[in-house]
Motif scaffolding. Structure first.
Motif, PDB file in Angstrom:
ATOM      1  N   VAL A  61      -0.028 -27.197  -4.902  1.00 43.57           N
ATOM      2  CA  VAL A  61       1.266 -26.212  -5.472  1.00 43.57           C
ATOM      3  C   VAL A  61       1.375 -24.914  -5.042  1.00 43.57           C
ATOM      4  CG1 VAL A  61       1.278 -24.805  -7.748  1.00 43.57           C
ATOM      5  CG2 VAL A  61       0.446 -27.282  -7.984  1.00 43.57           C
ATOM      6  N   ALA A  62       0.484 -24.406  -4.318  1.00 43.43           N
ATOM      7  CA  ALA A  62       0.564 -23.101  -3.563  1.00 43.43           C
ATOM      8  C   ALA A  62       1.577 -23.241  -2.561  1.00 43.43           C
ATOM      9  CB  ALA A  62      -0.653 -22.576  -3.131  1.00 43.43           C
ATOM     10  N   THR A  65       5.013 -23.764  -4.027  1.00 42.11           N
ATOM     11  CA  THR A  65       5.621 -22.457  -4.604  1.00 42.11           C
ATOM     12  C   THR A  65       6.274 -21.556  -3.479  1.00 42.11           C
ATOM     13  OG1 THR A  65       4.163 -22.597  -6.510  1.00 42.11           O
ATOM     14  CG2 THR A  65       5.089 -20.468  -5.721  1.00 42.11           C
ATOM     15  N   SER A  66       5.477 -21.534  -2.146  1.00 41.04           N
ATOM     16  CA  SER A  66       5.727 -20.762  -1.267  1.00 41.04           C
ATOM     17  C   SER A  66       6.966 -21.238  -0.613  1.00 41.04           C
ATOM     18  CB  SER A  66       4.739 -20.799  -0.204  1.00 41.04           C
ATOM     19  OG  SER A  66       4.955 -19.954   1.035  1.00 41.04           O
ATOM     20  N   LEU A  68       9.495 -22.997  -1.959  1.00 40.97           N
ATOM     21  CA  LEU A  68      10.393 -22.898  -3.011  1.00 40.97           C
ATOM     22  C   LEU A  68      10.948 -21.423  -2.865  1.00 40.97           C
ATOM     23  CD1 LEU A  68       9.307 -24.871  -6.197  1.00 40.97           C
ATOM     24  CD2 LEU A  68      11.580 -24.873  -4.837  1.00 40.97           C
ATOM     25  N   GLY A  69       9.739 -20.340  -2.619  1.00 42.68           N
ATOM     26  CA  GLY A  69      10.412 -18.950  -2.464  1.00 42.68           C
ATOM     27  C   GLY A  69      11.147 -18.848  -1.266  1.00 42.68           C
ATOM     28  N   GLN A  72      14.654 -20.342  -2.005  1.00 43.13           N
ATOM     29  CA  GLN A  72      15.286 -19.327  -3.147  1.00 43.13           C
ATOM     30  C   GLN A  72      15.764 -17.970  -2.064  1.00 43.13           C
ATOM     31  OE1 GLN A  72      12.902 -17.312  -5.841  1.00 43.13           O
ATOM     32  NE2 GLN A  72      14.689 -17.107  -7.464  1.00 43.13           N
ATOM     33  N   MET A  98      10.991 -22.080 -10.493  1.00 46.87           N
ATOM     34  CA  MET A  98      10.122 -20.999 -10.178  1.00 46.87           C
ATOM     35  C   MET A  98       9.178 -20.371 -11.190  1.00 46.87           C
ATOM     36  SD  MET A  98      10.559 -21.078  -6.785  1.00 46.87           S
ATOM     37  CE  MET A  98       9.637 -19.252  -6.528  1.00 46.87           C
ATOM     38  N   GLU A  99       9.820 -20.025 -12.250  1.00 46.02           N
ATOM     39  CA  GLU A  99       8.936 -19.466 -13.441  1.00 46.02           C
ATOM     40  C   GLU A  99       7.886 -20.487 -13.886  1.00 46.02           C
ATOM     41  OE1 GLU A  99       7.390 -16.922 -16.229  1.00 46.02           O
ATOM     42  OE2 GLU A  99       8.717 -16.589 -14.495  1.00 46.02           O
ATOM     43  N   GLU A 100       8.250 -21.743 -13.956  1.00 39.48           N
ATOM     44  CA  GLU A 100       7.303 -22.671 -14.398  1.00 39.48           C
ATOM     45  C   GLU A 100       6.011 -23.102 -13.394  1.00 39.48           C
ATOM     46  OE1 GLU A 100       7.290 -27.394 -15.582  1.00 39.48           O
ATOM     47  OE2 GLU A 100       8.978 -26.111 -16.407  1.00 39.48           O
ATOM     48  N   LEU A 101       6.583 -22.904 -12.031  1.00 41.19           N
ATOM     49  CA  LEU A 101       5.376 -22.987 -11.176  1.00 41.19           C
ATOM     50  C   LEU A 101       4.525 -22.046 -10.922  1.00 41.19           C
ATOM     51  CD1 LEU A 101       7.442 -24.498  -8.031  1.00 41.19           C
ATOM     52  CD2 LEU A 101       5.522 -25.495  -9.214  1.00 41.19           C
ATOM     53  N   GLU A 102       5.153 -20.708 -11.191  1.00 38.97           N
ATOM     54  CA  GLU A 102       4.302 -19.472 -11.114  1.00 38.97           C
ATOM     55  C   GLU A 102       3.442 -19.433 -12.675  1.00 38.97           C
ATOM     56  OE1 GLU A 102       6.785 -16.047 -10.607  1.00 38.97           O
ATOM     57  OE2 GLU A 102       7.384 -16.687  -8.691  1.00 38.97           O
TER      58      GLU A 102
END
Length: 108
Positions: A61-62, A65-66, A68-69, A72, A98-102
């Motif tokens: 997930v990390a 998420t990174s 995706l960042g 973005q 992004m909000e859901e992943l965070e």
């Protein structure tokens, strides 16, 4: 070299081209290797040869998420340079993702 083993269904390239022309954002999510995914995207008119593919990947997930960042950030830079190429709808969905992943929802 890789090859597309499965043929695209009839009309897929034309349909995706029509969707793009109408301003509909079409995204591709796949577990294929990046080279195979790019070949399929070009063959289906999802990605034109002159366009850049933005890849999001990771094993955790990390990492995702990174990734995706970074995607973005790349999209935001492209949107600033070419605002007419980006309809607003996919950005709302991307920001929600992004909000859901965070802050993932809790599981029962």
């Amino acid at each position: 070299a890789t090859a597309i083993e499965d043929r695209l269904q009839d009309g897929v390239p034309e349909t995706i081209a029509a969707l793009r022309e109408a301003g509909v954002a079409v995204w591709m999510l796949t577990g294929d290797k990046a080279e195979t995914a790019q070949q399929i995207a070009v063959a289906s008119n999802l990605l034109l040869p002159a366009e850049k593919m933005i890849r999001v990947d990771g094993s955790t997930v990390a990492e995702v998420t990174s990734s995706l960042g970074r995607a973005q950030h790349s999209l935001a830079q492209l949107r600033q340079r070419h605002p007419d190429h980006f309809p607003p709808a996919p950005w709302r969905g991307f920001e929600e993702l992004m909000e859901e992943l965070e802050h993932p929802p809790s599981c029962p």
